[in-house]
Design an enzyme around this catalytic site. Structure first.
Site, PDB file in Angstrom:
ATOM      1  CB  THR A  45      -0.978  -0.295   1.168  1.00 37.12           C
ATOM      2  OG1 THR A  45      -0.334   0.074   2.302  1.00 37.12           O
ATOM      3  CG2 THR A  45      -1.607  -0.633   1.103  1.00 37.12           C
ATOM      4  CB  CYS A  93      -0.176   1.375  10.186  1.00 37.04           C
ATOM      5  SG  CYS A  93      -0.659   1.503   8.789  1.00 37.04           S
ATOM      6  CB  CYS A 110      -2.602   0.536  12.828  1.00 36.63           C
ATOM      7  SG  CYS A 110      -4.350   0.928  11.741  1.00 36.63           S
ATOM      8  NE  ARG A 146      -6.899  -8.424   5.183  1.00 34.83           N
ATOM      9  CZ  ARG A 146      -7.294  -9.212   3.815  1.00 34.83           C
ATOM     10  NH1 ARG A 146      -8.500  -9.799   4.275  1.00 34.83           N
ATOM     11  NH2 ARG A 146      -6.902  -8.379   2.952  1.00 34.83           N
ATOM     12  NE  ARG A 192      -0.546   7.139   0.117  1.00 39.46           N
ATOM     13  CZ  ARG A 192      -0.146   6.017  -0.525  1.00 39.46           C
ATOM     14  NH1 ARG A 192       0.533   5.874  -0.392  1.00 39.46           N
ATOM     15  NH2 ARG A 192      -1.453   5.132  -0.855  1.00 39.46           N
ATOM     16  CB  CYS A 252      -1.974   5.070   8.518  1.00 34.61           C
ATOM     17  SG  CYS A 252      -3.601   4.661   9.033  1.00 34.61           S
ATOM     18  CG  ASP A 260       7.832  16.792  49.984  1.00 33.03           C
ATOM     19  OD1 ASP A 260       7.791  18.536  48.946  1.00 33.03           O
ATOM     20  OD2 ASP A 260       6.906  16.668  50.503  1.00 33.03           O
TER      21      ASP A 260
END
Length: 530
Positions: free
Chosen positions: A28, A32, A36, A39, A61, A63, A454
């Site tokens: 693709t 991701c 994510c 699938r 690039r 998702c 403290d």
């Protein structure tokens, strides 16, 4: 990175790896987060990266579903090279603040040559500093295009691009689409809560912007909100039903943007959601960084919890280190909180806000001021500050601090050079080690800060050990050596343990960035900053 182990993390949607692992899918061209919910791709189609910049340098690039730009970042000391980690943090902060940060200036800030910085940065992060800058700018632009109604030209400038032409070219080269195409496809994240006519990005102009920030669980959102509720300052902040609302002023270019924000945790999604007034939308980049710091969203429990398991306390999963939205505001709280009770410190701060804060209208009752600017307090009449009930020594300390911040001699935000900043704070009149450590912990995000003097810390150590008397500061520091480099997180756990102790003597010691009065010690000596 072991690819087989990374693939197992991806198959399990393991939240521990969110922000520490990105997967590029060769079929693709998209990368991701491991969480994510699309699938899971086949193993042979996956390439794994430690940083988003590496994935983009390899031609992938981001998702559009899991949105890598909202993933949590790396915590302060977990990168292979600490210097490279500081450089990456400085770049991210500069990009989100809309500031230019030349490599030579960054190298000078870190005390090295730009050649050496390029070398160690590439070895640690797998990309050059310039490629890292470009990725951060584009991811910020993607978020602004998706979540805000800012015009594309303003998005380009807010993301650090010198011109719209350069922005369009870089966006198209990396993401293979024009910014305007992403803008047309975007819908506001809270669209279901809007009238049908207002569910587009342009419709968001009529209402607040919703921004999302992810974190690695566990995170105890209720404990975080209680922490802020106990310290809410009149006029500028309040917490109701687990929702923090406050006013804020942020630098934007050569001026400032001001408005209100509303923060709530969404546990099922492991996200913090921010509703932002339209007047603050142009400063969304800086606001996102402030919110990540304030709620400690980049912490990695897998690194911190094993060290804190050495503490003589029951496990307290999800406790984070509360930061601040404004480092100067936090420092003023710390100075006002010296040697007084929590209630008194809040009263003094409320008077200061009412007298010197800028009036600002919000839709929330009781939120009607902006915290005073450093230059305002530095130039104020000392007598006017003293008339609020603040003793002369504190007035001098406040105005010295304000002048140093206004002049740029001290920067109070994460990423500021730690040692010089602490030295400059200690040089101010009326600022001791307790105050400095508190500022380092909550304003500078130093995970190893430890205010050993403290009383709350020492009392919690006494209760945990069953001792009959409180340890002194030196003894407390010796005990805390086992919790390095996460002693600031240990402080939060000690304060929380003290807060849940039903014994009256313990509850009397609970305070804020203020000194508290205990039954065992006079107020002028007791210091407890919880």
């Amino acid at each position: 990175m072991d690819a087989d182990a990374a693939y197992l993390a991806l198959k399990a949607h393991d939240v521990r790896f969110d922000g520490r692992l990105f997967v590029g899918v060769t079929t693709t061209g998209v990368y991701c987060r491991p969480v994510c919910r699309v699938r899971t791709p086949r193993r042979e189609h996956c390439r794994f990266f430690a940083h988003a910049a590496q994935a983009e340098a390899a031609g992938f690039r981001p998702c559009l579903k899991c949105r890598p730009e909202i993933a949590p970042g790396l915590s302060g000391v977990d990168a292979p090279a600490v210097l490279a980690a500081h450089a990456a943090r400085a770049i991210v902060d500069a990009v989100h603040a809309g500031q230019a940060l030349p490599l030579r200036a960054l190298a000078a800030r870190l005390g090295v040559t730009d050649r050496h910085l390029r070398r160690i940065f590439g070895a640690a992060h797998g990309v050059s500093p310039q490629d890292f800058v470009t990725t951060q700018r584009l991811l910020l632009a993607k978020r602004l295009l998706t979540d805000t109604a800012l015009p594309v030209t303003q998005v380009a400038l807010a993301s650090g691009f010198a011109s719209l032409r350069r922005f369009n070219a870089a966006f198209a080269a990396r993401y293979r689409m024009a910014p305007s195409r992403l803008r047309r496809a975007a819908t506001v994240p809270d669209a279901a809560d809007r009238p049908a006519a207002d569910r587009s990005v342009q419709g968001a102009l009529r209402g607040p912007t919703l921004l999302r920030l992810a974190y690695r669980p566990p995170l105890d959102g209720d404990a975080m909100m209680r922490f802020f509720a106990e310290r809410a300052l009149p006029g500028i902040e309040r917490v109701d039903a687990g929702v923090l609302r406050r006013t804020l002023s942020l630098p934007q270019g050569g001026s400032r943007a001001a408005g209100w924000i509303e923060c709530r945790f969404v546990p099922g999604r492991d996200e913090l959601h921010l509703r932002v007034a339209p007047t603050l939308a142009p400063a969304a980049g800086a606001l996102l960084q402030r919110a990540r710091h304030a709620f400690d969203l980049d912490a990695d429990p897998a690194l911190i919890d094993p060290v804190l398991a050495r503490m003589p306390l029951p496990a307290q999963p999800g406790l984070r280190l509360p930061g601040s939205f404004d480092g100067f505001e936090l420092a003023v709280r710390a100075v006002l909180g010296q040697q007084v009770t929590l209630a008194a410190a809040r009263t003094l701060a409320g008077r200061l806000i009412a007298r010197f804060g800028t009036p600002w209208a919000t839709p929330f009752e009781g939120l009607d001021r902006l915290f005073p600017e450093p230059a305002t307090l530095a130039g104020a009449d000392p007598g006017a500050i003293g008339a609020l009930g603040i003793v002369r020594q504190r007035v001098h300390a406040l105005q010295s601090l304000a002048a140093a911040v206004a002049d740029g001699r001290i920067a109070l935000q994460p990423g500021a050079p730690l040692r010089p900043t602490l030295q400059a704070l200690r040089a101010l009149p009326g600022v001791g080690d307790w105050t400095v450590q508190l500022i380092a912990m909550r304003a500078l995000a130093w995970p190893d800060a430890f205010p050993a003097g403290d009383i709350g810390i020492r009392s919690a150590l006494t209760a945990a050990s069953g001792a009959r008397s409180r340890p002194d500061a030196r003894a407390a520091s010796q005990v805390a050596e086992a919790w390095r480099p996460w002693r600031a997180y240990a402080v939060v756990r000690l304060w929380r343990a003290l807060a849940t102790d039903p014994a009256p003597a313990a509850t009397a010691l609970i305070a804020t960035p203020a000194t508290t009065r205990s039954r065992a010690a006079p107020a002028r000596h007791a210091k407890s900053s919880r």
